[in-house]
Design a protein around this motif. Sequence first.
Motif, PDB file in Angstrom:
ATOM      1  N   LYS A  20       0.829  -1.210   0.000  1.00  0.00           N
ATOM      2  CA  LYS A  20       0.000   0.000   0.000  1.00  0.00           C
ATOM      3  C   LYS A  20       0.863   1.260   0.000  1.00  0.00           C
ATOM      4  O   LYS A  20       1.985   1.257   0.500  1.00  0.00           O
ATOM      5  CB  LYS A  20      -0.910   0.018   1.226  1.00  0.00           C
ATOM      6  N   TRP A  57     -12.039  -0.780 -13.966  1.00  0.00           N
ATOM      7  CA  TRP A  57     -11.319  -0.152 -12.849  1.00  0.00           C
ATOM      8  C   TRP A  57     -11.132   1.345 -13.022  1.00  0.00           C
ATOM      9  O   TRP A  57     -10.594   2.019 -12.153  1.00  0.00           O
ATOM     10  CB  TRP A  57      -9.949  -0.831 -12.661  1.00  0.00           C
ATOM     11  N   LYS A  60     -12.374   3.534 -10.206  1.00  0.00           N
ATOM     12  CA  LYS A  60     -11.638   3.413  -8.938  1.00  0.00           C
ATOM     13  C   LYS A  60     -10.273   4.110  -8.992  1.00  0.00           C
ATOM     14  O   LYS A  60      -9.824   4.697  -8.009  1.00  0.00           O
ATOM     15  CB  LYS A  60     -11.449   1.937  -8.584  1.00  0.00           C
ATOM     16  N   THR A  91      -4.038   1.614  -3.086  1.00  0.00           N
ATOM     17  CA  THR A  91      -4.883   1.683  -1.883  1.00  0.00           C
ATOM     18  C   THR A  91      -5.695   0.385  -1.811  1.00  0.00           C
ATOM     19  O   THR A  91      -5.731  -0.387  -2.782  1.00  0.00           O
ATOM     20  CB  THR A  91      -5.873   2.859  -1.972  1.00  0.00           C
ATOM     21  N   ASP A  92      -6.355   0.165  -0.680  1.00  0.00           N
ATOM     22  CA  ASP A  92      -7.175  -1.049  -0.520  1.00  0.00           C
ATOM     23  C   ASP A  92      -8.244  -1.149  -1.608  1.00  0.00           C
ATOM     24  O   ASP A  92      -8.590  -2.239  -2.048  1.00  0.00           O
ATOM     25  CB  ASP A  92      -7.855  -1.042   0.858  1.00  0.00           C
ATOM     26  N   ASP A  93      -8.730   0.005  -2.043  1.00  0.00           N
ATOM     27  CA  ASP A  93      -9.784   0.018  -3.061  1.00  0.00           C
ATOM     28  C   ASP A  93      -9.331  -0.599  -4.384  1.00  0.00           C
ATOM     29  O   ASP A  93     -10.153  -0.954  -5.218  1.00  0.00           O
ATOM     30  CB  ASP A  93     -10.205   1.476  -3.369  1.00  0.00           C
ATOM     31  N   ASP A  95      -7.617  -3.349  -4.785  1.00  0.00           N
ATOM     32  CA  ASP A  95      -7.348  -4.790  -4.711  1.00  0.00           C
ATOM     33  C   ASP A  95      -8.041  -5.490  -5.878  1.00  0.00           C
ATOM     34  O   ASP A  95      -9.264  -5.398  -6.009  1.00  0.00           O
ATOM     35  CB  ASP A  95      -7.857  -5.341  -3.373  1.00  0.00           C
TER      36      ASP A  95
END
Lengths: 106, 342
Positions: A20, A57, A60, A91-93, A95
């Motif tokens: 991250k 994506w 995002k 970022t986690d978003d 993934d």
Amino acid sequence: MVKVTFIEFDKTEHSIDAEKDTSLMEVAIQNGVPGIDADCGGACACATCHVYVDQNWVDKTGKAEQMEQDMLDFAFDVTDQSRLSCQIKITDDLDGLIVNLPEKQF
Amino acid sequence: MQANRIETDCLIIGAGPVGLFSVFELGLLDIKCDIIDILDKPGGQCAELYPDKPIYDIPGVPEITGEGLVSSLIKQIEPFNPVFHLSRIVTELKKVDDRWEVKTDFGDTFSTKVIVIAAGGGSFQPKKPPIKDIEDYEDFSVFYSIRDKDKFKDKDIVIAGGGDSALDWVLDLHTSAKSLTLVHRRKEFRAVPDTVNKVQELIESGTINFELGQINQLSGENNKLECVSIKNGDQIKDINCQILLPFFGLTMKLGPVADWGLNLNENLIEVDTEKFETNQNAIFAIGDINTYPGKLKLILCGFHEAALMAQQAHSYIYPDKKITFQYTTSSSSLKKKLGVKS
């Protein structure tokens, strides 16, 4: 860890567990993904880390900001999915993120 | 083209931070330098790629921009009066007796005792768009840089790009061209505001044509371009032209140095870690362009390499003189060279 997949022009896939807060460009370089040159080392100053974000994506990863748009003028075959990978922060978003690489960073 | 012959002690190839600092280290040892760069300004990547970006790892300088570092280095080497030869690339290398002879694309010839290659990531060269068969037209109909604009007179010209170079050439060439079409992927341009305004006016008045899109195909015969196809989404438009000038910025390539008979390892020049000399006597490579076990591409490593390189360079230039190691802080002779009062 965030899983990201780079797909080369010849369809070779590289799935990587990305750390991250690094940039997508750094993930590619650190893991030896071919097709990302990153001449300038991530300063948004060369347009040699051009990727096409997978259509699913695009929302995002967000849109390129002004400076990145300007820099994309120096990339080739730029589309609505074009981004410079040095400007995409992991970022986690993200993934599961998938990006396609151009034939070459010219 | 100028036919210029220049005799020097030391020819430095590359005016980036490491090339500039080597002028200082060589200067302390009374070695006079000429310095070549392909860009039209000193500074290398610091000037071309990230003038405004801060650098945090210069020893003793917590934060400095690329531009700031370059201007400090230029000030630091002022006492040694280096001679800059900008906007040219080295081409040929030849050994003549005990000296090296280097030619440039500008037509000059340097005769030098020592060569220092401080070319960083290589020479900045125009990016060539990966359009099919574009190389067939290069130097006949397709040009990435312009030396002689007379050959574009009364021609139908297509200029591709939206940056300073593209727009500057639009302004320069539109009066002498038969027609001029600017092709860019978006309506916004990134250049000096005054230039952008002038180009917008030319577009609005119909003096030049503007096409939104990207070039995806060239056609013509015998190296002579006849038409470019411009793709915008699903639409393709053909524009008749004899000249195409693509301006997509610069990329770094090792260039002609690759053919100089130096030992290379993945496009980097192999050197030893005592003198940073290549496999050719009196040719050194310092900074990002060299490689050795443990190499780090840091400006500070290039500075260290410059200091050690200068010691060996001295032995080639003054074979009979011995170097007495001195500090700039205390040595009156070094202070004199630097122009400071002791």
